[in-house]
Design a protein around this motif. Structure first.
Motif, PDB file in Angstrom:
ATOM      1  N   ILE B 232       0.821  -1.215   0.000  1.00 23.18           N
ATOM      2  CA  ILE B 232       0.000   0.000   0.000  1.00 23.18           C
ATOM      3  C   ILE B 232       0.858   1.269   0.000  1.00 23.18           C
ATOM      4  O   ILE B 232       0.409   2.324  -0.423  1.00 23.18           O
ATOM      5  N   VAL B 233       2.112   1.125   0.436  1.00 22.26           N
ATOM      6  CA  VAL B 233       2.957   2.317   0.567  1.00 22.26           C
ATOM      7  C   VAL B 233       3.083   3.118  -0.736  1.00 22.26           C
ATOM      8  O   VAL B 233       2.837   4.334  -0.735  1.00 22.26           O
ATOM      9  N   VAL B 236      -0.095   4.996  -1.325  1.00 24.19           N
ATOM     10  CA  VAL B 236      -0.267   6.157  -0.460  1.00 24.19           C
ATOM     11  C   VAL B 236       0.626   7.299  -0.932  1.00 24.19           C
ATOM     12  O   VAL B 236       0.250   8.471  -0.878  1.00 24.19           O
ATOM     13  N   ALA B 237       1.824   6.959  -1.425  1.00 20.46           N
ATOM     14  CA  ALA B 237       2.745   7.990  -1.912  1.00 20.46           C
ATOM     15  C   ALA B 237       2.218   8.641  -3.192  1.00 20.46           C
ATOM     16  O   ALA B 237       2.762   9.640  -3.643  1.00 20.46           O
ATOM     17  N   LEU B 242      -4.760   3.830  -5.956  1.00 16.36           N
ATOM     18  CA  LEU B 242      -5.113   3.079  -4.742  1.00 16.36           C
ATOM     19  C   LEU B 242      -5.805   1.768  -5.108  1.00 16.36           C
ATOM     20  O   LEU B 242      -6.671   1.752  -5.985  1.00 16.36           O
ATOM     21  N   VAL B 398      -9.319  -0.561   0.957  1.00 15.23           N
ATOM     22  CA  VAL B 398      -8.179   0.353   0.875  1.00 15.23           C
ATOM     23  C   VAL B 398      -8.647   1.732   0.402  1.00 15.23           C
ATOM     24  O   VAL B 398      -8.296   2.764   0.976  1.00 15.23           O
ATOM     25  N   ALA B 402      -8.907   5.293   2.422  1.00 19.18           N
ATOM     26  CA  ALA B 402      -8.211   6.493   1.955  1.00 19.18           C
ATOM     27  C   ALA B 402      -9.188   7.661   1.860  1.00 19.18           C
ATOM     28  O   ALA B 402      -8.871   8.778   2.251  1.00 19.18           O
TER      29      ALA B 402
END
Lengths: 452, 410
Positions: B232-233, B236-237, B242, B398, B402
């Motif tokens: 997921i990193v 997120v960046a 997503l 996810v 978000a």
């Protein structure tokens, strides 16, 4: 100690208690000679069968019981042997099996001769005692009770041998050895009786009984080995990503490992189980995973962050954690990274219910390390100041139980952290100020007026 | 349908097992004192119920440890007693099951336990008719036959929707089935030779089996969670959409299975699909790197990170293989991962793009493995039209998280 029933992992070859081990071995050898001359010989086929099984169990990893069980496979096989002999030559047969149980090739290869002799003596006396107790009681009580008494006799003698040798060799207190051994007693009874069952069935069915016991043991062992391998893979994966985080944010080198260490100190003080501590360690190791998503220029910026940069750090961390808390059952694992989740008194009752102890523990460990490490925005604080701050915020920002557990865990070990006790210091382009107002992850933890 | 968050360990189930075992012991004791045969059977039924609820987590799902007891009973008891005992045992599990699942799912589970149980009893009766006798060795033969029938049917019921995978699943299930069979044999002969008390000791190896398999399952779940967390990193960046990793993993699994890859390969492909953007985390400015578009370099960086772990080296090869032209990386697994990730890049959360995406992905493949993977995906989508919806649903938590986070934190 790994298996409580014998001495393992000594280093170097001769331990401080070598003289005791040697003395016990001389007495055991004399006892064996006396038993050989005074006791009836056991059935040779039975003896050889169980001896082969014993040596195979002792020198291959296939039939090893997981260390959590606390008893060895040899113990089960000796009890099976005693049951298989019945009343015929059980004492001498058990003594010989006991000697066989001490013959461990791994110790032999490492030259731990006195330990091998001591293990042989330990098992010789324990097995003989079990067989003798069985021989006496079987005439007066029901068979199951007689076998139960034999198992207890074995356990008592075994423990009586392990405690003094461990105390002498490892310079630890008898009380601590006993507290290690005590939880394994129910397992003695359970696995001892299982051995007895197999021995009894061997008498009527012969060797066809063995696969019924050996196959599940081998399968369980293989599954356990797979578990250990998987855990190693998990560990290796997490470590690589930690090094990636630390390569990105060089000012916090070692932070993750230290947080994991402090978290485990707290876990131990709070008497968490081995499985819980394992989970806690991974939570602590992963608590900064959000940093991977933060631009390097912000992480490595000398001096304090601007409001905008601080917001980027917080947002990345928060979004990462918010996502992870909703993925399967990650919440307890990486919810620890969230200031909101780990904060003791925020979030209302519903959130409070969701808060897990792990999150509180990691929050305290993280705060302690942040305060006792030099950061780009502040030099390290002393341990006393850090403890005082944690106590000050206990009950509001931090879980008081976790705070006290950390203080007690560090004090008990006599360890020192913080100003003047840092393991590694980083050269900063701009020297950090002596005092500051906390860290990115902590918010305004410290009141600048109270820091000296 | 109520879906449990964990396959096995819930406190209420453990409590139910404890209550049933205690009740069973109480009934057995009263039966012993008062000489009531019916109560003995009642106690045995409750013990059977507890056995159904006490499960081991295995690679093919949860398997009740009570299967061993049922097989032993099938060989020791007359059919007239066996059927009521097992039926009552199954009935005892109903309240616990209903507290976790809906009525249909509860019924399905009962059927899945009852069918092999009754079939094994039938097999035992037949064996006794064909070859009469009562010796312990003879009982072991009965146990082997009854156990074979039991586990054969159990496997069949677990795989009737995907018969192609039955062999793979048999290989995964064999150790647990074998352990249960040995325990059943030990219980049966121990009962014949030593009586009820000793027979209970004979189930001890199963405790070890359960302990080992549960530890493995827990470690595997934790490892999967870590992989998901890391995947997921990059999302997120902001360098990749997503939910891309999770959706790609669903496609990678479906394609790999359609290509009849082994279970380890399927798992590797899923991990590679989740982590194929991990190289971005090493770049100073991830978003700029994404725009710069040197995907091959980034795949290489990601692969290097994964290789450093030693345990994910082969996953690293798959990640590098997504954009590499080197023949070393051209494998069936790499083809599956490449097609899965590219397909999701094109479809994202819009199922109406499937046809176009398939055409584009098909045209882009430059080796036989890629083409085979596209064909496999096409077939999977024909056989299972809900695959895309499922992939989107898999990534939904996810995206929802978000969105919620965006609202909460601006």
């Amino acid at each position: 100690m790994d298996a409580t029933t014998r001495l393992r992992l000594p280093r170097p070859a001769l331990l401080p208690g070598w003289w005791f081990e040697l003395l016990a071995s001389v007495v055991a050898a004399s006892a064996l000679v006396w038993l050989a001359s005074s006791q009836r010989a056991p059935n040779v086929t039975t003896l050889v069968t169980f001896l082969v099984l014993l040596l195979a169990a002792e020198n291959t990893t296939l039939m090893l019981l997981p260390s959590e069980v606390g008893v060895d496979t040899s113990f089960m096989i000796i009890m099976a042997g005693i049951a298989a002999y019945g009343g015929h030559g059980a004492i001498l047969g058990a003594a010989i099996l006991g000697v066989g149980a001490g013959m461990t090739m791994s110790l032999l290869r490492r030259g731990r001769y006195t330990v091998i002799l001591y293990n042989c003596s330990n098992y010789l006396f324990a097995s003989t005692a079990a067989a003798a107790v069985y021989g006496v009681t079987r005439q007066h009580v029901l068979q199951p009770l007689a076998f139960g008494a034999a198992v207890i006799a074995f356990a008592i003698v075994n423990v009586a041998f392990v405690i003094p040798a461990t105390v002498l060799d490892f310079r630890c207190s008898a009380r601590s050895v006993w507290s290690d051994i005590r939880p394994t007693f129910p397992n003695y009874l359970a696995f001892g009786l299982l051995g007895v069952l197999v021995g009894s069935l061997y008498r009527s069915l012969g060797p066809v009984t063995f696969p019924l016991l050996v196959i599940p043991a081998v399968i369980a062992r293989t599954a356990f080995a797979s578990f250990l391998k998987l855990r190693e893979a998990h560990e290796a994966t997490v470590r690589v990503f930690i090094s990636t985080i630390e390569a990105k944010d060089r000012y916090t080198a070692g932070h993750t490992e230290r947080v994991a260490k402090y978290a485990l100190y707290i876990g131990e003080e709070l008497k968490m189980s081995a499985v819980e501590q394992d989970h806690l360690r991974f939570s602590a190791l992963l608590h900064d995973v959000g940093k991977l998503a933060v631009p390097r220029r912000i992480l490595n910026k000398p001096g304090r962050l601007t409001e905008e940069e601080y917001a980027i750090v917080q947002r990345h961390n928060q979004v990462c954690v918010d996502i992870l808390t909703r993925v399967d059952f990650m919440s307890s694992m990486v919810g620890t990274a969230s200031d909101r989740h780990a904060h003791f008194d925020r979030g209302g009752q519903r959130d409070r219910d969701r808060l897990v102890l792990e999150a509180h523990i990691v929050a305290v460990a993280d705060a302690f390390d942040a305060m006792t490490s030099t950061r780009s925005y502040r030099r390290a604080l002393s341990q006393e100041v850090a403890f005082a701050e944690l106590r000050e915020k206990a009950g509001s920002q931090f879980n008081p139980l976790c705070v006290e557990a950390l203080v007690s865990g560090i004090s008990r070990r006599g360890e020192r952290y913080g100003l003047g006790h840092e393991d590694a210091t980083v050269e900063f382009e701009v020297p950090p100020p002596v005092a500051g107002v906390g860290s990115a992850g902590l918010g305004d933890l410290l009141d600048p007026e109270r820091v000296t | 349908m109520k879906v449990p968050t964990l396959p096995f360990p819930t406190h209420e189930r453990r409590l139910a097992v404890e209550v049933l075992v205690v009740a069973s012991a109480a009934l057995a004791l009263i039966a012993q004192v008062r000489g009531l045969e019916g109560l003995t059977l009642g106690g045995l039924a409750l013990l059977t119920g507890a056995g159904f609820l006490l499960t081991a987590r295995t690679p093919i799902g949860t398997i009740p440890l009570g299967d061993a007891l049922v097989i032993a009973l099938a060989c020791l008891m007359p059919a007239a007693s066996f059927f009521p005992v097992v039926s009552l045992g199954l009935l005892a599990t109903v309240p616990v099951l209903l507290s976790r699942y809906d009525a249909a799912d509860t019924g399905k589970r009962i059927l899945q336990w009852a069918t092999p149980s009754f079939a094994s009893a039938g097999a035992a009766v037949l064996t006794r008719l064909v070859v009469p006798g009562t010796s312990p060795l003879r009982t072991l033969v009965d146990v082997t036959v009854a156990g074979g029938v039991f586990f054969g049917i159990d496997l069949l019921l677990r795989n009737w929707r995907a018969p192609r995978r039955a062999t793979i699943r048999l290989r995964l299930a064999a150790p647990v089935y074998l352990s249960l069979l040995c325990a059943a044999g030990l219980v049966a002969v121990a009962y014949l030779r030593e009586g009820v008390g000793t027979a209970l000791v004979a189930v001890l190896p199963l405790v070890l089996t359960r302990f080992a398999f549960d530890r493995y399952a827990a470690a595997q779940a934790a490892y999967q969670q870590t992989i998901k967390a890391l995947s997921i990193v990059p999302e997120v960046a902001g360098v990749t959409p997503l939910g891309h990793g999770e959706r790609s993993a669903v496609y990678a699994v479906a394609i790999s299975r359609r290509l009849a890859l082994g279970e380890e390969s399927v798992e590797r492909a899923a991990t590679a699909a989740r982590l194929h953007h991990i190289g971005y985390v090493t770049v100073d400015e991830p978003q700029e790197a994404a725009h710069a578009g040197d995907r091959r370099m980034l795949s290489g960086l990601g692969a290097d990170i994964l290789r450093q772990t030693r345990f994910l080296s082969d996953v690293g090869d798959l990640v590098e293989g997504i954009h590499s032209t080197h023949p070393r990386f051209h494998t069936r697994e790499a083809g599956a991962v490449r097609v899965a990730t590219t397909f999701d890049d094109l479809v994202l959360e819009d199922p109406s793009r499937v046809a176009g995406a398939l055409a584009l992905v098909g045209a882009a493949q430059q080796d036989a493995y890629g083409s085979a993977a596209v064909l496999a995906l096409r077939l999977v989508l024909e056989e299972d039209p809900e695959l895309v919806d499922r992939a989107i649903a898999n990534a939904a938590p996810v995206i929802e998280a978000a969105d919620a986070s965006s609202v909460a934190h601006g």
